[in-house]
Design a protein around this motif. Structure first.
Motif, short mmCIF file in Angstrom:
data_model
loop_
_atom_site.label_atom_id
_atom_site.label_comp_id
_atom_site.label_asym_id
_atom_site.label_seq_id
_atom_site.Cartn_x
_atom_site.Cartn_y
_atom_site.Cartn_z
N ASP A 85 0.97 -1.41 0.11
CA ASP A 85 -0.07 -0.02 0.09
C ASP A 85 0.83 1.16 -0.27
O ASP A 85 1.97 1.19 0.51
CB ASP A 85 -1.11 -0.55 1.12
N ASP A 86 -0.13 2.06 -0.65
CA ASP A 86 1.12 3.90 -0.21
C ASP A 86 2.68 4.14 -0.79
O ASP A 86 3.50 4.10 -0.87
CB ASP A 86 1.24 4.23 1.31
N LEU A 284 -8.68 6.74 -5.97
CA LEU A 284 -7.74 8.05 -5.32
C LEU A 284 -6.93 6.47 -5.12
O LEU A 284 -5.68 7.51 -4.57
CB LEU A 284 -8.83 7.93 -4.40
N ASP A 315 -10.61 -3.17 -0.07
CA ASP A 315 -11.91 -4.03 0.26
C ASP A 315 -13.10 -3.86 -0.76
O ASP A 315 -12.64 -3.50 -2.27
CB ASP A 315 -13.08 -3.52 1.16
N ARG B 323 -10.43 6.63 6.16
CA ARG B 323 -9.94 5.79 4.97
C ARG B 323 -10.15 6.90 3.71
O ARG B 323 -9.18 7.41 2.98
CB ARG B 323 -11.17 4.72 4.76
N LEU B 327 -7.71 8.36 1.11
CA LEU B 327 -7.40 8.23 -0.02
C LEU B 327 -7.96 9.63 -0.42
O LEU B 327 -6.89 10.04 -1.89
CB LEU B 327 -8.41 7.53 -0.26
N LEU B 328 -8.81 10.48 -0.47
CA LEU B 328 -8.30 11.71 -0.98
C LEU B 328 -7.40 12.88 -0.56
O LEU B 328 -7.05 13.31 -2.19
CB LEU B 328 -9.98 13.04 -0.41
N PRO B 340 -0.17 8.57 3.77
CA PRO B 340 -0.35 6.55 4.18
C PRO B 340 -1.36 6.52 5.04
O PRO B 340 -1.04 7.10 6.67
CB PRO B 340 1.83 6.49 3.79
N ALA B 341 -1.53 4.94 5.82
CA ALA B 341 -2.71 4.41 6.70
C ALA B 341 -2.11 4.69 8.12
O ALA B 341 -2.71 4.88 8.55
CB ALA B 341 -2.60 2.77 6.48
N SER B 391 -2.27 -1.07 7.39
CA SER B 391 -3.22 -1.16 6.22
C SER B 391 -4.48 -1.44 6.30
O SER B 391 -5.95 -1.11 5.68
CB SER B 391 -2.62 -2.23 5.41
N TYR B 395 -8.19 0.92 5.64
CA TYR B 395 -8.53 0.31 4.65
C TYR B 395 -9.29 -0.63 3.93
O TYR B 395 -9.89 -1.01 2.98
CB TYR B 395 -7.17 0.17 3.36
N ALA B 396 -9.85 -1.73 5.23
CA ALA B 396 -10.22 -2.75 5.40
C ALA B 396 -11.19 -3.18 6.19
O ALA B 396 -12.63 -3.70 6.39
CB ALA B 396 -9.41 -3.84 4.82
#
Lengths: 443, 443
Positions: A85-86, A284, A315, B323, B327-328, B340-341, B391, B395-396
């Motif tokens: 990720d990222d 995004l 997801d 999230r 993402l934005l 990042p997360a 992550s 994200y999940a």
């Protein structure tokens, strides 16, 4: 009582969001199902007079919706969720391709696909459009789990984890497509990865085979700025123009992403009646931006919604995707009236079906269509009071509110329990395979 | 065994995401809790030698995180969720103000607040920063349900549903603040609605009272383009400049939204150490756009995350908000490495606490801090395999994966069951009140 027609399943007492052309919402409604098909939809009182169910589901307090239609994903990549990720695209691709080379075996792809179907069923998604390797295996998992799938052979310019070389793709494609004829759950398509990863001749061949088999042609297009730049530099044409020059923009073509389109390209897609799979969260997350969904829809282009793969989203939640689709258009256009809830909900159901050429079969709750349905439990504190059903469906429902799911007339989840797979066994296997991949990945 | 120190609760066997300065993650960890406080954090083996719990929770398969910190919301508006969507600001405000005039009674605000706390507890959020009417009642609901709240009197230029005129706001404010002294759950603030809805003198007065009571000063700022334009036309200053001219940009000021900032304003906020509550989904939904979070953070501004009210979001889900925040930034900057997360997770926990001046008390799992915790169940197919905890967390994870929640040392949800409120009774009341509001609203 004896003159009632016997049906396999009668669902009664729920509020039906039909998503039909008249956008009917039926309070205290019932759906009668015989075999794969919906044979009755209406007020519970009327339907119960006409039909007697061998099995019955009391949907009191629940909202009955068409199953959500995921128009773009890479199912088996679910086993790689969160591994990279990222990251920028190039190191991400390097990492993913290395991992796929080592771990995208038939067995692991079966597992990844099972994980993906479990996640989607649990969230009320009843159809996925795949693009990955080991297609026959994926199709078999769909048949075993009774999940609806759009899938087919892939064309790409290297030897994939399936061991197939580019020059052998056509022969393999024919075999794969021959195995999806007249299938009640798997609908054929031909997948070409993209204009930058498939040579012109192979792209044309993929298109010809799609036409020959009456299958949808699917490719990634205009996902990133870099892609548009590369293709334009190499060919003098944008990806969209390039596809059109090859005659590949047809009503039976579905383009995934389409983030970077100019006005002329939007007009061209509309003219060709070519369909688009919009993947708002993936776009995004990978730093690509926001697709011009409102403009595409205003031009008359059919736009469905996709989650993309779990390695790049992360997801497979169509509810979040539908919400993001709506919110992003409002935010980007500084217009809170953009892409209102009922439109976003149609994109995730009937418009998705239309994008796949399956609108006569699924996407709404109507007599004659296949019974792909989800029951959403509204007896929740976060969903009360209810002033507007669509508002709650798009802006407030969680995927975990989905209670019961039917695909092709068969109940695949009932009161949150999965009926077509041993979920515990899959979880155990996922942990074991994950531990192996993690150990290798750190080494 | 007898030399083990008795504690009220021992949570053991879970993976602890401490969010401390060293960003420690402790596999098979334990947390010992005595009264309101965390007295031990470490490997289960070590902690179990030191402490004996009167009550114990086996957190095997779960991830223990600091409770999520919601830095901006309007709690009681939860009863209006979905009543006015996809509308422009002016008709939205007209509708909401009319509804509030009729229905924002003490009783209904109590109900709306209960609904909001239930929703947040169920999703692992342990603190909310409110801005609404009937403050004493809201604070009492927080005490009854054992929910942590930042709240205080509001200043605005009209007679609110609380019946208080602008000239009486100061006296009322003093009474409200007097009721929040040395409270273990309710932390005082002073709320001024905005630079466009509160006259200069009243704004200054609100600031003075905040200082006098050692309370946080909170206001909406630079949420919409229209607001920036109006304030600039009226005063010759942007909302940020206007607040600074009044001496209201201090380290004890929290500004909600801050979507439209120029470089100089970002530098000014950094210089003043003024905090920001970022509300990504509300900012999209109301058509305002995307705040420059990465730039704010790069300049050194502390940014927390908020859901905003349920009438303009429409959920109180901090997971979705975290999230979306990540993402934005990636999407807007065309950079998948942006926010990042782990950084997004810190914004929803310790940075949120810092934005509220509560970082010594909450926001991370450390000895001496209050036990505001959530246990997230990772024994789920959609959360396996696990390669990277952050992550998955960002994200999940779904909010429904939250299994058990503690606030101020007390378990408020255990294995999804709420312990400090009768949820069924609240649901029944919500339906009844909603039916009444709906009937009036249609009439």
């Amino acid at each position: 009582m004896s003159d009632r027609q016997p049906v396999d399943l009668l669902i009664r007492g729920g509020t039906i969001v039909t998503v039909d052309d008249a956008d009917r919402i039926i309070p205290d409604g019932a759906v009668a199902i015989k075999g794969m098909e919906i044979v009755g939809v209406g007020a519970s009182q009327q339907i119960q007079v006409l039909y007697e169910g061998k099995d019955e589901i009391d949907a009191t307090g629940k909202v009955i919706i068409p199953g959500l239609v995921n128009t773009h994903t890479h199912l088996a990549m679910t086993i790689f969720r969160g591994i990279a990720d990222d990251m920028r695209l190039e190191p991400w691709l390097d990492k993913i391709w290395k991992l796929e080379g080592e771990f995208a075996s038939e067995e692991n792809c079966r597992l990844g696909t099972q994980l993906a179907f479990i996640e989607m069923i649990r969230g009320g998604t009843t159809l996925a459009t795949d693009m990955y390797w080991h297609i026959d295996d994926t199709n078999n998992v769909a048949r075993e789990m009774n999940f609806r799938l759009v899938n087919g052979p892939i064309f790409i310019d290297f030897v994939g984890p399936d061991g197939v070389a580019p020059e052998d793709r056509e022969a393999v494609a024919r075999k794969i497509l021959a195995n999806i004829q007249d299938d009640q759950l798997v609908h054929p398509c031909v997948l070409a990865h993209s204009t930058y990863s498939v040579p012109e001749e192979l792209l044309k061949k993929a298109g010809e085979i799609a036409e020959e088999f009456g299958a949808l042609f699917i490719t990634h297009a205009s996902e990133s700025m870099a892609e548009v730049q590369t293709v334009t530099e190499d060919s003098g044409k944008t990806p969209i123009e390039f596809l059109d020059a090859l005659g590949l923009l047809t009503p039976h073509t579905l383009l995934a992403h389409c983030v970077h389109l100019n006005d002329a390209e939007i007009a061209l897609l509309a003219k060709r009646d070519t369909k688009v799979a919009h993947c708002p969260e993936s776009n995004l997350k990978l730093g690509n931006g926001v697709a011009r969904v409102t403009d595409l829809r205003a031009a008359g282009v059919t736009v469905g919604i996709g989650t993309d793969g779990a390695a790049s989203n992360n997801d497979l939640d169509m509810w979040g995707e539908m919400r993001s689709a709506s919110l992003l258009q409002k935010g980007m256009q500084h217009d809170p009236t953009a892409l209102p809830a009922p439109q976003a909900f149609r994109m995730a159901t009937i418009e998705g079906a239309r994008a796949l050429g399956l609108e006569a079969l699924i996407g709404s709750i109507e007599v004659g269509k296949r019974a792909d349905l989800a029951l959403v439990d509204f007896e929740k504190t976060h969903l009360n009071p209810v002033y507007d059903l669509y508002s709650h469906l798009v802006y407030a429902v969680d995927r975990s509110d989905v209670d019961t799911v039917l695909i092709n007339g068969k109940v695949v989840m009932r009161e949150r329990e999965l009926l077509t797979i041993d979920e515990t066994a899959v979880l155990t296997e996922a942990k074991a395979v994950g531990a192996k991949i993690k150990a290798e990945n750190q080494g």
